[in-house]
Scaffold this active site. Structure first.
Site, PDB file in Angstrom:
ATOM      1  N   HIS A  77       4.021 -13.781  -1.784  1.00  0.00           N
ATOM      2  CA  HIS A  77       5.119 -13.316  -0.931  1.00  0.00           C
ATOM      3  C   HIS A  77       5.954 -14.540  -0.530  1.00  0.00           C
ATOM      4  O   HIS A  77       5.418 -15.647  -0.434  1.00  0.00           O
ATOM      5  CB  HIS A  77       4.493 -12.668   0.305  1.00  0.00           C
ATOM      6  CG  HIS A  77       5.450 -12.002   1.237  1.00  0.00           C
ATOM      7  ND1 HIS A  77       6.175 -12.686   2.175  1.00  0.00           N
ATOM      8  CD2 HIS A  77       5.782 -10.702   1.392  1.00  0.00           C
ATOM      9  CE1 HIS A  77       6.910 -11.819   2.875  1.00  0.00           C
ATOM     10  NE2 HIS A  77       6.693 -10.616   2.422  1.00  0.00           N
TER      11      HIS A  77
ATOM     12  N   GLN B 268      -2.129  -8.272   2.882  1.00  0.00           N
ATOM     13  CA  GLN B 268      -2.323  -6.967   2.245  1.00  0.00           C
ATOM     14  C   GLN B 268      -3.801  -6.651   2.034  1.00  0.00           C
ATOM     15  O   GLN B 268      -4.131  -5.563   1.570  1.00  0.00           O
ATOM     16  CB  GLN B 268      -1.602  -6.932   0.884  1.00  0.00           C
ATOM     17  CG  GLN B 268      -0.111  -7.157   0.945  1.00  0.00           C
ATOM     18  CD  GLN B 268       0.635  -6.012   1.645  1.00  0.00           C
ATOM     19  OE1 GLN B 268       0.080  -4.950   1.928  1.00  0.00           O
ATOM     20  NE2 GLN B 268       1.904  -6.237   1.945  1.00  0.00           N
TER      21      GLN B 268
ATOM     22  N   ASP C  54      -3.715 -15.776   1.857  1.00  0.00           N
ATOM     23  CA  ASP C  54      -2.824 -14.866   2.566  1.00  0.00           C
ATOM     24  C   ASP C  54      -3.434 -13.463   2.464  1.00  0.00           C
ATOM     25  O   ASP C  54      -3.382 -12.832   1.409  1.00  0.00           O
ATOM     26  CB  ASP C  54      -1.436 -14.928   1.907  1.00  0.00           C
ATOM     27  CG  ASP C  54      -0.466 -13.923   2.498  1.00  0.00           C
ATOM     28  OD1 ASP C  54      -0.894 -13.106   3.333  1.00  0.00           O
ATOM     29  OD2 ASP C  54       0.723 -13.956   2.114  1.00  0.00           O
TER      30      ASP C  54
ATOM     31  N   LYS D  28       0.210  -4.323   9.242  1.00  0.00           N
ATOM     32  CA  LYS D  28      -0.117  -3.774   7.911  1.00  0.00           C
ATOM     33  C   LYS D  28      -1.553  -3.250   7.892  1.00  0.00           C
ATOM     34  O   LYS D  28      -2.119  -2.996   6.833  1.00  0.00           O
ATOM     35  CB  LYS D  28       0.061  -4.846   6.837  1.00  0.00           C
ATOM     36  CG  LYS D  28       1.505  -5.314   6.674  1.00  0.00           C
ATOM     37  CD  LYS D  28       1.604  -6.363   5.585  1.00  0.00           C
ATOM     38  CE  LYS D  28       2.895  -7.157   5.641  1.00  0.00           C
ATOM     39  NZ  LYS D  28       4.097  -6.393   5.368  1.00  0.00           N
TER      40      LYS D  28
ATOM     41  N   CYS E 284      10.246  -9.127  -1.187  1.00  0.00           N
ATOM     42  CA  CYS E 284      10.044 -10.531  -0.785  1.00  0.00           C
ATOM     43  C   CYS E 284       9.157 -11.257  -1.805  1.00  0.00           C
ATOM     44  O   CYS E 284       8.259 -12.043  -1.419  1.00  0.00           O
ATOM     45  CB  CYS E 284       9.423 -10.650   0.603  1.00  0.00           C
ATOM     46  SG  CYS E 284      10.444 -10.007   1.913  1.00  0.00           S
TER      47      CYS E 284
HETATM   48  N1  PLP Z   1       2.199 -12.106   2.960  1.00  0.00           N
HETATM   49  C1  PLP Z   1       2.185 -10.954   2.296  1.00  0.00           C
HETATM   50  C2  PLP Z   1       1.312 -10.813   1.076  1.00  0.00           C
HETATM   51  C3  PLP Z   1       2.972  -9.889   2.719  1.00  0.00           C
HETATM   52  O1  PLP Z   1       2.956  -8.739   2.052  1.00  0.00           O
HETATM   53  C4  PLP Z   1       3.776 -10.055   3.880  1.00  0.00           C
HETATM   54  C5  PLP Z   1       4.667  -8.976   4.325  1.00  0.00           C
HETATM   55  O2  PLP Z   1       5.041  -8.101   3.586  1.00  0.00           O
HETATM   56  C6  PLP Z   1       3.738 -11.285   4.545  1.00  0.00           C
HETATM   57  C7  PLP Z   1       2.930 -12.282   4.057  1.00  0.00           C
HETATM   58  C8  PLP Z   1       4.542 -11.517   5.776  1.00  0.00           C
HETATM   59  O3  PLP Z   1       4.054 -10.686   6.801  1.00  0.00           O
HETATM   60  P1  PLP Z   1       4.846 -10.540   8.171  1.00  0.00           P
HETATM   61  O4  PLP Z   1       6.245 -10.132   7.800  1.00  0.00           O
HETATM   62  O5  PLP Z   1       4.100  -9.474   8.883  1.00  0.00           O
HETATM   63  O6  PLP Z   1       4.816 -11.832   8.855  1.00  0.00           O
END
Ligand code: PLP
Length: 417
Positions: free
Chosen positions: A133, A213, A210, A236, A375
């Site tokens: 992401h 998900q 990370d 999420k 993203c």
């Molecule tokens: N990392 C991953 C894999 C994501 O899917 C997302 C959001 O879609 C993020 C990071 C960023 O999360 P947040 O927007 O809740 O900070």
């Protein structure tokens, strides 16, 4: 195999899965309508128990976490710290290894700012991937350049898969940080993290995972993953917006310089000397915390545990295979990515139809999906895809909803042909 484990297999799961289906949807107030919600990867809906936990902060008048001694402040502090313990337990960590902040993005930025300062120098490398992401790419790119370091993105292959060998081949003496998605937000691919952790550690690099998900779909144990830092957020995982978690070992959290200064993160402040910082994790938690969000997240974790007991997570995993199978059976759909193991997420392109038009068409039929690049621009660029649709499942997802999606996609194809 223990009896407890045996009870989690085969017919028991199927039976509980059916029972779960009957009740799961009714726990979510937003699903009182005909809504088919297939956008959990953006944000999950929240069950009533989470709404109750959030509103209890205001109805009970809880204020002053870590700050007051009156009854409501003490209760707020106790509940906040109990929630921290629950979050820690849910990912196999200790409470003092859990930093509570405002989102996954903020947690990644805490890491990138801190670790860049302590670990990166000219010629050093941060290894991420095209499956990441933007939050786990840009946060490193912004700081690496300042220290003369670079961010290397391991490419995905022609099938949109991040091959483990490709990652391992790029870990070398210059690698100081490896930062990868535990579950990819575009394909739902699950990373086999341990071999990567071992390879990173052999080079004295740290592994950041990370888990944005992953937290709602997998059972997480940061010890088993052998990662040095693990990040995720509440929204999420059936919790409220505005809560992020950074789990790190005592050594890593102590190494990180705090990203923000303010109240609670200091032990003493002087007029003519630098501040004396509080111990970890408090030194990374400047300012008044989001109590309602954190108590809501604790309720979401309790919901996830009960959904798991009802078989709803196993059901969601089975439904992922049905989702992929159904989409692949549509000749005008190109499913993106073919990971060996995926949970809850499938992205796909539909020929010449713009993804926003397609998502609007589906929305008019009460089906919520995500259009665009999610993203994750490097992933789609590698596959030569201009834009895509993403379907992501929840504990409350059902086969009948997928059938509605498939038939709406057929209508969409006819409409735009
Ligand atoms: N990392 C991953 C894999 C994501 O899917 C997302 C959001 O879609 C993020 C990071 C960023 O999360 P947040 O927007 O809740 O900070």
């Amino acid at each position: 195999m223990s009896n407890e484990h045996a009870a989690d297999t085969g017919e028991a799961i199927v039976a509980r899965s059916r029972a779960g289906l009957a009740c799961e949807r009714s726990l979510f107030p937003a699903l009182a309508s005909q809504l088919v919600y297939l956008d959990a990867a953006a944000s999950t809906l929240v069950p009533q128990s989470v709404l109750d936990a959030v509103s209890s902060v205001y109805t009970e008048g809880l204020t002053g976490v870590h700050r007051g001694v009156h009854a409501r402040a003490s209760s707020a502090t106790l509940k906040f710290e109990a929630a921290r313990s629950q979050i820690a337990y849910a990912c196999g960590a200790r409470a003092d290894e859990v930093v509570i902040g405002r989102g996954t993005t903020e947690s990644l930025n805490m890491l990138s700012h801190g670790l860049a300062a302590t670990r990166l120098g000219p010629g050093d490398e941060v290894l991420a991937s095209e499956l990441d992401h933007h939050a786990n790419i840009v946060s490193w790119q912004l700081v690496a350049a300042k220290y003369g370091a670079r961010v290397i993105l391991t490419p995905v292959d022609a099938d949109g898969v991040l091959a483990q060998d490709a990652v391992l081949a790029r870990i070398n003496d210059r690698t100081k940080i490896v930062a990868l998605p535990h579950v990819a937000n575009t394909t739902g691919a699950v990373l086999d993290a341990r071999p990567i952790a071992k390879a990173a550690h052999r080079k004295r690099a740290v592994l950041v995972l990370d888990g944005a998900q992953a937290f709602r779909t997998l059972e997480i144990s940061v010890r088993e993953l052998e990662c040095d830092a693990y990040v995720f957020g509440a929204h999420k995982a059936y919790g409220p917006n505005g809560v992020g978690v950074l789990v790190g070992s005592d050594a890593l959290l102590s190494e990180l310089p705090p990203m923000q200064g303010g109240g609670h993160m200091v032990h003493a402040v002087h007029s003519h000397a630098p501040p004396e910082l509080a111990k970890v994790p408090a030194c990374h938690e400047a300012g008044t915390p989001n109590l309602e969000g954190v108590l809501g997240f604790a309720a979401a974790i309790a919901y996830l545990a009960s959904a798991r007991r009802r078989g709803a997570l196993a059901h969601e995993r089975n439904l992922t295979a049905e989702l992929e199978r159904g989409l692949r059976s549509l000749p005008f759909v190109r499913v993106l990515g073919a990971p060996a193991q995926r949970v809850g997420i499938v992205s796909f392109a539909i020929g010449a139809v713009h993804a926003h038009d397609a998502a609007t068409f589906l929305d008019e039929r009460c089906i919520a999906v995500r259009p665009g690049l999610m993203c994750a621009q490097p992933f789609f660029e590698r596959l030569g895809v201009r834009d895509a649709l993403r379907v992501s499942l929840s504990t409350h997802s059902q086969q009948t909803e997928l059938d509605r999606l498939f038939s709406a996609l057929v209508s969409l194809h006819e409409f735009f042909s």
